[in-house]
Enzyme design. Structure first.
Site, PDB file in Angstrom:
ATOM      1  N   THR A 238       0.886  -1.159  -0.144  1.00 41.11           N
ATOM      2  CA  THR A 238      -0.020  -0.062   0.012  1.00 41.11           C
ATOM      3  C   THR A 238       0.798   1.184   0.052  1.00 41.11           C
ATOM      4  OG1 THR A 238      -1.679  -1.165   1.318  1.00 41.11           O
ATOM      5  CG2 THR A 238      -1.999   1.076   1.288  1.00 41.11           C
ATOM      6  N   GLY A 293      -4.242 -10.500  -0.299  1.00 42.90           N
ATOM      7  CA  GLY A 293      -3.857  -9.071  -0.199  1.00 42.90           C
ATOM      8  C   GLY A 293      -4.058  -8.589   1.336  1.00 42.90           C
ATOM      9  N   HIS A 294      -3.943  -7.655   1.861  1.00 46.01           N
ATOM     10  CA  HIS A 294      -4.042  -7.079   2.963  1.00 46.01           C
ATOM     11  C   HIS A 294      -5.410  -6.524   2.983  1.00 46.01           C
ATOM     12  CE1 HIS A 294      -4.563  -2.860   1.755  1.00 46.01           C
ATOM     13  NE2 HIS A 294      -3.711  -3.184   0.786  1.00 46.01           N
ATOM     14  N   ASP A 295      -6.005  -7.050   4.473  1.00 43.84           N
ATOM     15  CA  ASP A 295      -7.400  -6.553   4.747  1.00 43.84           C
ATOM     16  C   ASP A 295      -8.296  -7.502   4.032  1.00 43.84           C
ATOM     17  OD1 ASP A 295      -7.070  -4.334   6.897  1.00 43.84           O
ATOM     18  OD2 ASP A 295      -5.652  -3.925   5.161  1.00 43.84           O
ATOM     19  N   TYR A 313      -8.603  -5.785   0.507  1.00 45.11           N
ATOM     20  CA  TYR A 313      -9.999  -5.557   1.087  1.00 45.11           C
ATOM     21  C   TYR A 313     -10.991  -6.148   0.238  1.00 45.11           C
ATOM     22  CZ  TYR A 313      -8.036  -1.556   3.524  1.00 45.11           C
ATOM     23  OH  TYR A 313      -6.949  -0.558   4.441  1.00 45.11           O
TER      24      TYR A 313
END
Length: 368
Positions: A238, A293-295, A313
């Protein structure tokens, strides 16, 4: 009085109605004039950071350990009301009280989530229209580059924690792997040589963790199978852009939460949350070379086959099936029991019980 870090310097500001001699008297906090530059609403405090003991160097006895995000606590020490503490970071889509976050105009609709929490520090894009009720509940810092300002803020405290030293160490176990002094591993675990189990990791009973795997920033349930060279809790990707066009990494300060009977394939990567958590519910199965991926939130019993990439996300529904080398765009949802065909490039959310294929993917038929 809120304290925060920008670049190499310490700054302070005063929430609404709490005026104190910290620069301009009568300075408005809890929100500021949308036409002002961020630097007009804060006063530089001429204190430099010390790499050995940032809290003592800055004369901030209120600086202390925060939550498991790794950010030292920030407190309101104005002395004119109940103590308020910034205890970490969270995502504007799922905010927690007393945390810092950022919001841009592109996702301004997520501001409504702040109605249910209090005492947050929000880096917001200049010109956003923020309701008076939110301005009273929280402190807003407006700028043209809120992501970059937040990134510097979070990065500084991440660095402060690392520099403070005195943290837990690692122990080399008889099985040839390294485990943190603060890690908790359940009964009947099998861990092969070359693995690393990081700080504050918890792993349930009967885990099988094969050679070369790394697990950090994670809470893992029972009966976990981690195949060779999987990485759990890696930093997400990010970036923010500042006024000079420089790319600044936004720190990953969240965790990974994994349920029971989950499998991670060979060379799989599960990124930790940026400010919240990456979640894999019970019974999720990942094949080899999968990137989560993140989140991301992968719901129970979903199957993710070899080579799949799931962007940050995104939500993968219960019992969904992602075919070989499928790609899922960030911030979209795959419905429950939906199927993505081999090599599908999913750029829009897909409904439950559907089948999608192609590049870009389109809906083919209803699953039987």
């Amino acid at each position: 009085m809120w304290y925060f870090i920008s670049g190499e310097s310490l700054y302070c500001r005063i929430p609404e109605g709490r005026v104190r001699d910290c620069g301009q008297k009568g300075m408005r906090g809890g929100g500021m004039n949308k036409n002002k530059n961020i630097n007009q609403d804060i006063r530089h405090v001429s204190m430099r950071l010390d790499s050995s003991d940032p809290c003592r160097a800055a004369s901030l006895p209120q600086c202390g350990p925060g939550t498991d995000t790794g950010i030292p606590a920030l407190r309101d020490v104005s002395g004119t009301g109940p103590e308020e503490t910034i205890q970490g970071v969270s995502y504007i889509g799922a905010p927690r009280s007393r945390t810092a976050m950022y919001v841009t105009a592109k996702v301004s609709h997520l501001l409504a989530n702040l109605e249910s929490v209090r005492h947050c520090l929000i880096f917001a894009e200049k010109g956003m229209d923020v309701a008076d009720s939110l301005m009273e509940r929280h402190s807003f810092l407006f700028s043209e580059f809120p992501q970059a300002d937040y990134a510097r803020y979070a990065s500084r405290f991440e660095q402060m924690k690392r520099r403070a030293g005195g943290g837990p160490g690692y122990i080399q176990a008889q099985g040839g792997y390294y485990v943190s002094e603060t890690a908790r591993i359940g009964r009947d675990a099998y861990i092969e040589p070359g693995c690393l189990i990081g700080h504050d990791v918890s792993i349930g009973d009967r885990a099988v963790i094969l050679a070369g795997s790394v697990i950090r920033h994670a809470s893992v349930g029972d009966d976990f199978l981690c195949n060779e060279y999987a990485v759990i809790g890696a930093n997400g990707f990010t970036m923010a852009e500042d006024a000079g066009g420089n790319r600044i990494r936004i720190p990953s300060l969240g965790r990974v939460r994994i349920g029971n009977r989950v499998e991670a394939g060979v060379h799989s990567n599960i990124s930790r949350g940026s400010a919240g958590d990456t979640v894999l519910e019970d019974g999720v199965k990942l094949d080899a070379f999968v990137h989560i991926g993140h989140d991301v939130h992968v719901m129970s019993h979903a199957q993710v086959t070899a080579g799949v990439v799931v962007g940050g996300y995104a939500v993968v529904g219960e019992g969904a099936f992602l075919g070989i080398n499928a790609s899922v765009r960030n911030r979209i949802s795959i419905g429950d029991h939906a199927t993505a065909g081999m090599g599908a490039v999913i750029t829009k959310s897909v409904p439950p019980d559907s089948v999608s294929a192609g590049n870009p993917a389109s809906r083919l038929k209803r699953s039987i």
